[in-house]
Write an enzyme that holds these catalytic residues in place. Structure first.
Site, PDB file in Angstrom:
ATOM      1  N   ASP A   1      -4.485  93.142  43.615  1.00 42.53           N
ATOM      2  CA  ASP A   1      -5.409  92.598  42.613  1.00 42.53           C
ATOM      3  C   ASP A   1      -5.090  91.132  42.362  1.00 42.53           C
ATOM      4  O   ASP A   1      -4.068  90.628  42.831  1.00 42.53           O
ATOM      5  CB  ASP A   1      -5.375  93.426  41.316  1.00 42.53           C
TER       6      ASP A   1
ATOM      7  N   ASN B   1      -1.736 101.381  29.312  1.00 43.75           N
ATOM      8  CA  ASN B   1      -2.971 102.120  29.008  1.00 43.75           C
ATOM      9  C   ASN B   1      -3.400 102.981  30.196  1.00 43.75           C
ATOM     10  O   ASN B   1      -4.505 103.511  30.210  1.00 43.75           O
ATOM     11  CB  ASN B   1      -4.100 101.152  28.608  1.00 43.75           C
TER      12      ASN B   1
ATOM     13  N   HIS C   1      -3.766 101.890  33.356  1.00 43.07           N
ATOM     14  CA  HIS C   1      -4.486 101.213  34.443  1.00 43.07           C
ATOM     15  C   HIS C   1      -3.640 101.164  35.709  1.00 43.07           C
ATOM     16  O   HIS C   1      -2.412 101.155  35.652  1.00 43.07           O
ATOM     17  CB  HIS C   1      -4.981  99.813  34.035  1.00 43.07           C
TER      18      HIS C   1
ATOM     19  N   GLU D   1      -9.191  99.534  34.808  1.00 48.38           N
ATOM     20  CA  GLU D   1      -8.893  99.805  33.406  1.00 48.38           C
ATOM     21  C   GLU D   1      -9.484 101.162  32.985  1.00 48.38           C
ATOM     22  O   GLU D   1     -10.293 101.750  33.717  1.00 48.38           O
ATOM     23  CB  GLU D   1      -9.493  98.693  32.533  1.00 48.38           C
TER      24      GLU D   1
HETATM   25  C1  F6R Z   1      -0.180  94.291  39.254  1.00 53.46           C
HETATM   26  C2  F6R Z   1      -0.990  95.413  38.779  1.00 53.46           C
HETATM   27  C3  F6R Z   1      -0.845  95.972  37.409  1.00 53.46           C
HETATM   28  C4  F6R Z   1       0.610  96.226  37.032  1.00 53.46           C
HETATM   29  C5  F6R Z   1       0.736  96.865  35.656  1.00 53.46           C
HETATM   30  C6  F6R Z   1       2.180  96.990  35.234  1.00 53.46           C
HETATM   31  O1  F6R Z   1      -0.556  93.942  40.573  1.00 53.46           O
HETATM   32  O2  F6R Z   1      -1.805  95.874  39.507  1.00 53.46           O
HETATM   33  O3  F6R Z   1      -1.585  97.171  37.338  1.00 53.46           O
HETATM   34  O4  F6R Z   1       1.204  97.047  37.997  1.00 53.46           O
HETATM   35  O5  F6R Z   1       0.043  96.108  34.710  1.00 53.46           O
HETATM   36  O6  F6R Z   1       2.752  95.733  35.107  1.00 53.46           O
HETATM   37  P1  F6R Z   1       4.326  95.523  34.973  1.00 53.46           P
HETATM   38  O7  F6R Z   1       4.927  96.002  36.254  1.00 53.46           O
HETATM   39  O8  F6R Z   1       4.507  94.037  34.816  1.00 53.46           O
HETATM   40  O9  F6R Z   1       4.754  96.343  33.810  1.00 53.46           O
END
Ligand code: F6R
Length: 250
Positions: free
Chosen positions: A70, A137, A139, A144
């Site tokens: 992403d 949440n 995602h 989302e």
């Molecule tokens: C990042 C991504 C997000 C993160 C998620 C957790 O490429 O796709 O879904 O994996 O927000 O983020 P961290 O690892 O920083 O807690």
């Protein structure tokens, strides 16, 4: 119903070592693998271990293809929190991925929809592995809550909590993204193998809910429970709210 595998490692260090070693042996078995990789805080220690494995000659990306999972939009392409910048810093600058074998999502593309369609066309041949983090949440990527399982790669609006959480990547005072581009749940679910990485107490509640509450688009990660080869790779803190019976032997 497919059975999800849930593996718990005693410490964050043991977790990072095992996940990196697991990735190195995955690449050794499938040197031409097509993999989608996340950024964020969670995978960083794993990438450090993979860099070591490549330096030691235990793993090579020489024939592999890497797809960025992403990307944040509306912020400068060289901002330190951009996913492409984070993946270069943690992994790509230190390993042997061939330039033409790295595929990124470009929020600055003149026609974002066409760029997403081209990404999905390249993924008609399914990914061999999608590695994911998980948001508080639920995602995955930037899919989302509310995302249907057949969604493709596309522009998405971020949940306000996701924008807030991105301050960890962009820094205090920096402009934070409110939208992004993400690999769709359809492409994630089509992958041969999915690994969901989570560490730390802060992820314990969502990990429990995703695994034990009913499958629901309100927690997108729960939709992955129906995949035939889905692995939750957790440290003890992230697994701390799970009953022992849920765990698979590593
Ligand atoms: C990042 C991504 C997000 C993160 C998620 C957790 O490429 O796709 O879904 O994996 O927000 O983020 P961290 O690892 O920083 O807690």
């Amino acid at each position: 119903m497919a059975m999800v595998h849930v593996v718990r490692y005693e410490s964050p260090q043991a977790w990072a070592e095992h996940v990196a070693a697991r990735f190195a042996s995955f690449l050794a078995d499938q040197p031409a693998a097509r993999v989608a990789l996340p950024t964020g805080a969670t995978p960083e220690p794993v990438y450090a271990g993979i860099v070591e494995a490549v330096r030691a000659g235990v793993a090579s990306f020489g024939r592999a293809h890497v797809f960025l999972l992403d990307e944040f939009g509306g912020v400068p392409p060289d901002a330190k929190g951009r996913c492409d910048v984070m993946l270069h810093r943690a992994l790509l600058d230190h390993v042997d991925v061939r330039p033409g074998h790295y595929h990124k999502l470009d929020p600055e593309a003149p026609d974002v929809e066409a760029m997403c369609a081209a990404y999905d066309a390249a993924l008609k041949q399914p990914l061999d592995l999608v590695m994911l983090g998980i948001g508080r949440n639920g995602h995955v990527g930037m899919n989302e809550p509310g995302t249907p399982p057949d969604s493709g790669t596309r522009r998405v609006e971020l949940a306000p909590s996701t924008t807030q959480a991105s301050v960890r990547y962009f820094g205090e005072g920096a402009a934070l993204p409110t939208w992004g581009i993400t690999l769709g749940l359809a492409q994630i679910l089509a992958a041969r193998t999915i690994w969901i990485l989570a560490t730390g107490e802060g992820k314990a509640d969502i990990v429990r809910d995703v695994l034990l509450e009913p499958v629901s688009a309100s927690r997108p990660a729960s939709l992955l429970r129906g995949h035939p080869d889905c692995w939750f790779l957790l440290d003890a803190a992230a697994a701390s709210k799970l009953p022992v019976g849920v765990l698979t032997r590593g």
